[in-house]
Motif scaffolding. Structure first.
Motif, PDB file in Angstrom:
ATOM      1  N   UNK A  94       0.789  -1.243   0.000  1.00  0.00           N
ATOM      2  CA  UNK A  94       0.000   0.000   0.000  1.00  0.00           C
ATOM      3  C   UNK A  94       0.821   1.293   0.000  1.00  0.00           C
ATOM      4  N   UNK A  95       2.118   1.224   0.210  1.00  0.00           N
ATOM      5  CA  UNK A  95       2.959   2.415   0.274  1.00  0.00           C
ATOM      6  C   UNK A  95       3.773   2.563  -1.006  1.00  0.00           C
ATOM      7  N   UNK A  96       4.237   3.778  -1.278  1.00  0.00           N
ATOM      8  CA  UNK A  96       5.117   4.028  -2.410  1.00  0.00           C
ATOM      9  C   UNK A  96       6.488   4.457  -1.899  1.00  0.00           C
ATOM     10  N   UNK A  97       7.506   3.773  -2.374  1.00  0.00           N
ATOM     11  CA  UNK A  97       8.883   4.080  -2.006  1.00  0.00           C
ATOM     12  C   UNK A  97       9.514   4.982  -3.063  1.00  0.00           C
ATOM     13  N   UNK A  98      10.203   6.028  -2.613  1.00  0.00           N
ATOM     14  CA  UNK A  98      11.028   6.838  -3.492  1.00  0.00           C
ATOM     15  C   UNK A  98      12.401   6.964  -2.851  1.00  0.00           C
ATOM     16  N   UNK A  99      13.421   7.310  -3.641  1.00  0.00           N
ATOM     17  CA  UNK A  99      14.794   7.275  -3.148  1.00  0.00           C
ATOM     18  C   UNK A  99      15.526   8.583  -3.432  1.00  0.00           C
ATOM     19  N   UNK A 103      14.108   5.600 -23.138  1.00  0.00           N
ATOM     20  CA  UNK A 103      15.540   5.418 -22.877  1.00  0.00           C
ATOM     21  C   UNK A 103      15.883   4.243 -21.977  1.00  0.00           C
ATOM     22  N   UNK A 104      14.891   3.579 -21.416  1.00  0.00           N
ATOM     23  CA  UNK A 104      15.108   2.497 -20.448  1.00  0.00           C
ATOM     24  C   UNK A 104      15.696   2.979 -19.133  1.00  0.00           C
ATOM     25  N   UNK A 105      15.639   4.267 -18.853  1.00  0.00           N
ATOM     26  CA  UNK A 105      16.069   4.746 -17.541  1.00  0.00           C
ATOM     27  C   UNK A 105      15.140   4.131 -16.489  1.00  0.00           C
ATOM     28  N   UNK A 106      15.681   3.485 -15.475  1.00  0.00           N
ATOM     29  CA  UNK A 106      14.837   2.767 -14.513  1.00  0.00           C
ATOM     30  C   UNK A 106      13.921   3.687 -13.710  1.00  0.00           C
ATOM     31  N   UNK A 107      12.808   3.127 -13.284  1.00  0.00           N
ATOM     32  CA  UNK A 107      11.848   3.879 -12.485  1.00  0.00           C
ATOM     33  C   UNK A 107      12.166   3.676 -10.994  1.00  0.00           C
ATOM     34  N   UNK A 108      13.301   4.233 -10.575  1.00  0.00           N
ATOM     35  CA  UNK A 108      13.692   4.120  -9.173  1.00  0.00           C
ATOM     36  C   UNK A 108      12.726   4.824  -8.230  1.00  0.00           C
ATOM     37  N   UNK A 109      12.048   5.857  -8.706  1.00  0.00           N
ATOM     38  CA  UNK A 109      11.326   6.758  -7.810  1.00  0.00           C
ATOM     39  C   UNK A 109       9.918   6.308  -7.472  1.00  0.00           C
ATOM     40  N   UNK A 110       9.481   5.179  -8.018  1.00  0.00           N
ATOM     41  CA  UNK A 110       8.136   4.683  -7.691  1.00  0.00           C
ATOM     42  C   UNK A 110       8.199   3.168  -7.527  1.00  0.00           C
ATOM     43  N   UNK A 111       8.100   2.699  -6.298  1.00  0.00           N
ATOM     44  CA  UNK A 111       8.042   1.266  -6.034  1.00  0.00           C
ATOM     45  C   UNK A 111       6.979   1.014  -4.971  1.00  0.00           C
ATOM     46  N   UNK A 112       6.029   0.158  -5.267  1.00  0.00           N
ATOM     47  CA  UNK A 112       4.993  -0.190  -4.303  1.00  0.00           C
ATOM     48  C   UNK A 112       5.581  -1.138  -3.255  1.00  0.00           C
TER      49      UNK A 112
END
Length: 918
Positions: free
Chosen positions: A805-810, A902-911
């Protein structure tokens, strides 16, 4: 000490005033102080509280002068010049006053010059000699501060209050240069003293250890511990910091081949004499005992390492790579270049891949950070780089910071930005987290748009919607500078009701009124500048967001002059340069496509080989192909992809599947656990070459000491290329830059000799623009007319669920850098010795978590354990962590989702979900 010459050019339009000083007449701009005017005729007036980088203060009374027709003896540092003023700096009365002042200082100062760490580099000592002090009539027996205890809590410098003369220079440097306001003068009169907080030690205070106070101190009150231990340096080498993308210039001060102090250079174009804790102090990793200095090989990754000669290591790697290609084809191997290495080192790696490996399987760490910047700005403006120099921010009336945390990730630029904000510029922050800039001493953001992670495009579209529908478009700029057809298509798209702040509020969580106010502020400013970071690019719509930022700037006419522009804050010291040098699989140096026959033909002629015209594989493609068994070998230069790339388990599975992984680095990092060959790298203090910073500034990197490995990194790559069958060699790094300049139009005017002469340049640097280009797109865009592109908001596939239920960003912290390979081997760990998980109080309470508790952070990809920090910096539903320590392994939980272009990873949104653990 920083002592730049008086800059008269900035006041060229200011009326000149004639003044006579010690019989010499000079003309200076109105507003110049008498002390500054005296310097123009070669007169250096005695002083202690005055410093060329600080505002006039007038407290020490040492710089008093005699001005004809005026009563008393005014301080020259605070007295402005006047027409016809006649000044005398040397009279018997002035000499008596100055000696009396110095007597008072010396009467309360330790008589330990011969054993003092500042002996020979002390302004109090110098001024005592300059005023002719030979005795102290007051004696030394009265009340004094000589027994005051030292504060040695900071790992890098000592505070000795017994030697303090309360000149306030350290306090003013912290206020005016750094903008942290950590120091103050407490009490009054004889009891006055410098304080880092009410009874606090420096280590526990708000001090960020930038070193500005140490550099400003005229005595040994604030002294680097390295100077105390080793003594004063005997020579200086100018070089460039190897941490973030600011690219600060430093004077490396040495005794023999040992660095004893890194002093930020006043001539540095990017930093102008300022620094941060990493660049100024955290250079000890270069000589850390963990550093590997000899090549090593092993047959299998489960075998122990075996130390070998350079020749054996290179032949071992070449034989393995050749065998892989013989069995699996030439596409079965590739390389990754490093944003920590010089332009010259990166250039030879991509050349080796293309000429010796005979494919285009070359990529760089920019793939996982700013590749959307390259794509988006190339599509809209015609060039893959930011538009301004850092000085430009001093002219901004409104500053829009999106997905960046400058005070932690780009602190020297942040200090420059904060100065402008304290002068009255307005600030808008778009970030899920409350970064320091939202509210800090003397700074308050006008608007903080605290959006949900993954909704960047919805917010940028809403800002643009307001500009279009409320008549805020700069029609003159758009009509003269932009493509009319693309603008019309974009305008019609962005004006649709679905992009209004009211409609997008449901996605972003940002109140519509705040979005409308921020849009009006930006569009209505005389000059408005956008600065953005990885919070923009590391999303599935990273490229779309960069396009949206460019659209916004063009629509408002906020580009092409000082105080405006679109400015990516690059993460690593040479991430711009690694991209410039052709480290992408589809581009040759200078961002020219590999399929362009004319361009490719120039390189084939210069390199005496035939190049593949098809783009190669990106890093994610290489890793997936490795898991599938098709990709079998990789050369990894200075990057720890096992820690820095997303979905760690997938990365390590890919590395484990390869037959030959060659790592070139300083330390045995996480990636080296899966390597068959380890080739020792050179630290920045041993490198000869150039870095290119976030403002396109090309800076010289000079070897401060010989390579501890006996080889330059570019030389190792050349020898590997030769062993692979493509002879490559240079006599020195300067020859590599000459080849780059000959083949890359934007670098055509660059050479080591030119940089040694002028200091630094910003590309494009050509024969027509030998000093480079400060501001891009002044008269026209590089592509001609600016191009608007439709930016449809598409929600990410990574969404919170009942299970997660939470979203992780870095993000990052000030004292650590990237994956921490360097900074974890310095005393910086005293401030940040582990990655922690920030949680909102509500989310923590419902899960039974308190600050300091251990928690399990899990996603659909994996799980890790950290300690929790309960804070309202993050909103409900959002958690945040850093990725500096391999023990935390933050990228175990990040997903495979990436930017569409570009395939830049989506580090900023992880459930994710969080639960307490023991």
């Amino acid at each position: 000490m920083i002592k730049p010459a008086l800059d008269l050019s900035a006041a060229a339009a200011t009326p000149l005033i004639d003044i006579t000083i010690d019989g010499m007449t000079t003309s200076v701009p109105a507003g110049t102080t008498v002390m500054q005017a005296a310097k123009t005729v070669g007169v250096d007036i005695a002083r202690l509280c005055a410093n060329d980088t600080l505002k006039p203060f007038g407290s020490c009374r040492l710089c008093v002068v005699d001005i004809a027709g005026r009563k008393g003896l005014p301080a020259s540092c605070t007295t402005p010049v006047d027409h016809g003023m006649v000044v005398r700096t040397q009279t018997p009365q002035l000499a008596r006053v100055r000696r009396n002042v110095m007597e008072l200082y010396i009467s309360d100062h330790p008589l330990d010059c011969l054993t003092c760490a500042a002996n020979g580099d002390c302004e109090l000592q110098d001024m005592a000699g300059a005023v002719g002090l030979r005795e102290v009539r007051y004696g030394y027996g009265g009340e004094n501060h000589l027994e005051a205890e030292k504060d040695e809590s900071n790992p890098y410098f000592t505070f000795d209050p017994s030697k303090c003369i309360v000149c306030s220079r350290c306090v003013r440097a912290c206020d005016e240069i750094q903008g942290t306001f950590a120091l103050s003068i407490t009490d009054r009169g004889f009891a006055s003293k410098v304080s880092a907080g009410m009874g606090e030690a420096f280590l526990n205070s708000e001090c960020v250890s930038c070193g500005a106070c140490v550099q400003a101190c005229p005595t040994a009150t604030l002294t680097e511990k390295s100077i105390i231990d080793a003594g004063q340096p005997d020579r200086v080498v100018k070089t460039t910091c190897a941490y973030c993308g600011v690219g600060c210039s430093f004077d490396a001060e040495l005794k023999g081949n040992d660095v004893v102090r890194m002093t930020p250079s006043a001539e540095g174009g990017a930093n102008e004499g300022h620094s941060c804790v990493k660049g100024r102090f955290a250079w000890g990793y270069a000589t850390h005992s963990d550093r590997v200095l000899h090549p090593m090989v092993r047959e299998h990754i489960d075998d122990p390492w075996r130390q070998v000669s350079w020749e054996e290591a290179i032949q071992f790697a070449a034989a393995r790579f050749r065998a892989i290609q013989d069995e699996h084809g030439r596409e079965a191997i590739g390389g990754v270049s490093s944003s920590r290495c010089t332009n010259e080192e990166v250039y030879v790696v991509q050349k080796m891949v293309r000429a010796a490996f005979r494919n285009n399987n070359i990529d760089t760490c920019a793939r996982v950070c700013h590749s959307p910047t390259g794509y988006g700005l190339k599509q809209t403006f015609g060039t893959s780089a930011g538009t301004q120099d850092f000085k430009s921010v001093a002219h901004a009336d409104v500053i829009l910071v999106i997905g960046a945390n400058p005070t932690d990730a780009h602190p020297v630029f942040a200090a420059r930005m904060k100065r402008r904000l304290r002068q009255g510029a307005k600030l808008v922050v778009i970030d899920p987290r409350r970064i320091d800039l939202v509210r800090s001493p003397h700074i308050q953001a006008a608007h903080h748009l605290q959006l949900r992670p993954g909704t960047n495009v919805a917010v940028i579209n809403a800002l643009a919607h307001v500009i279009v529908t409320e008549g805020l478009v700069n029609d003159t700029f758009v009509g003269e500078r932009c493509d009319a057809v693309s603008f019309t298509q974009w305008r019609d798209f962005i004006a649709q009701p679905e992009h209004s702040p009211e409609a997008t509020e449901a996605h972003s969580g940002v109140p519509a009124a705040e979005v409308r106010a921020a849009a009006r502020l930006y569009a209505g400013a005389g000059n408005a500048a956008i600065y953005y970071g990885l919070g923009v690019t590391e999303h599935s719509q990273g490229s779309t967001m960069v396009l949206g930022i460019a659209n916004l700037a063009m629509a408002a006419g906020q580009i092409g002059r000082d105080g405006t522009g679109v400015n990516p804050l690059r993460g690593q010291n040479n991430v711009q340069g690694s991209c410039d040098m052709g480290s992408f699989p589809h581009e040759l140096p200078g961002y020219r496509h590999i399929s362009d026959n004319a361009v490719r033909g120039r390189f084939e002629e210069a390199w005496h080989t035939t190049l593949d015209h098809e783009p190669g594989m990106r890093i994610p493609n290489m890793l997936s192909a490795a898991v599938a068994g098709a990709f079998r070998g990789m050369f990894v230069q200075g990057e720890d992809i096992a820690q820095s790339d997303p979905n760690t388990i997938h990365v390590t599975d890919a590395l484990r599947a390869m037959d030959c992984v060659v790592v070139q680095d300083l330390f045995l990092n996480e990636t080296a656990k899966y390597a068959h060959v380890f080739l020792p790298g050179t630290a920045f203090l041993e490198k000869d070459g150039t870095f290119t910073n976030a403002e396109r500034r090309i800076n010289r990197v000079r070897p401060v000491s010989p390579s501890r490995t006996g080889m330059s990194e570019w030389e190792v790559v050349c020898r590997l290329s030769t062993a692979m069958g493509y002879p490559m060699g240079y006599d020195n790094a300067s020859q590599i830059m000459d080849e780059i300049a000959a083949l890359t139009p934007t670098f055509a005017g660059v050479s080591f000799s030119h940089l040694d002469q002028v200091g630094s340049v910003q590309w494009p640097c050509t024969t027509d623009t030998p000093l480079g280009t400060r501001v891009m797109h002044e008269q026209a865009f590089v592509r001609g007319k600016g191009r608007f592109l439709v930016t449809q908001y598409v929600p990410t596939d990574e969404r919170s669920t009942r299970k997660f239920p939470l979203l992780l960003t870095t993000g990052r912290v000030l004292t650590q850098y990237n994956v921490g390979t360097a900074t974890r081997r310095t005393p910086n760990t005293m401030w940040h010795d582990e990655d922690v998980l920030e949680m909102h109080p509500h989310d923590a309470e419902v899960r039974g978590v308190s600050s300091g508790d251990g928690v399990l952070l899990s996603s659909r990809k994996g799980a890790i354990t950290l300690h929790a920090r309960v804070t309202d910096r993050v909103p409900e539903g959002i958690v945040y962590t850093t990725f500096h320590h391999p023990e935390a392994a933050a990228n175990v939980v990040t997903t495979e989702f990436s930017d569409w272009a570009t395939n830049c990873p989506e580090y900023k949104v992880t459930a994710v979900e969080v639960r307490p653990v023991d």
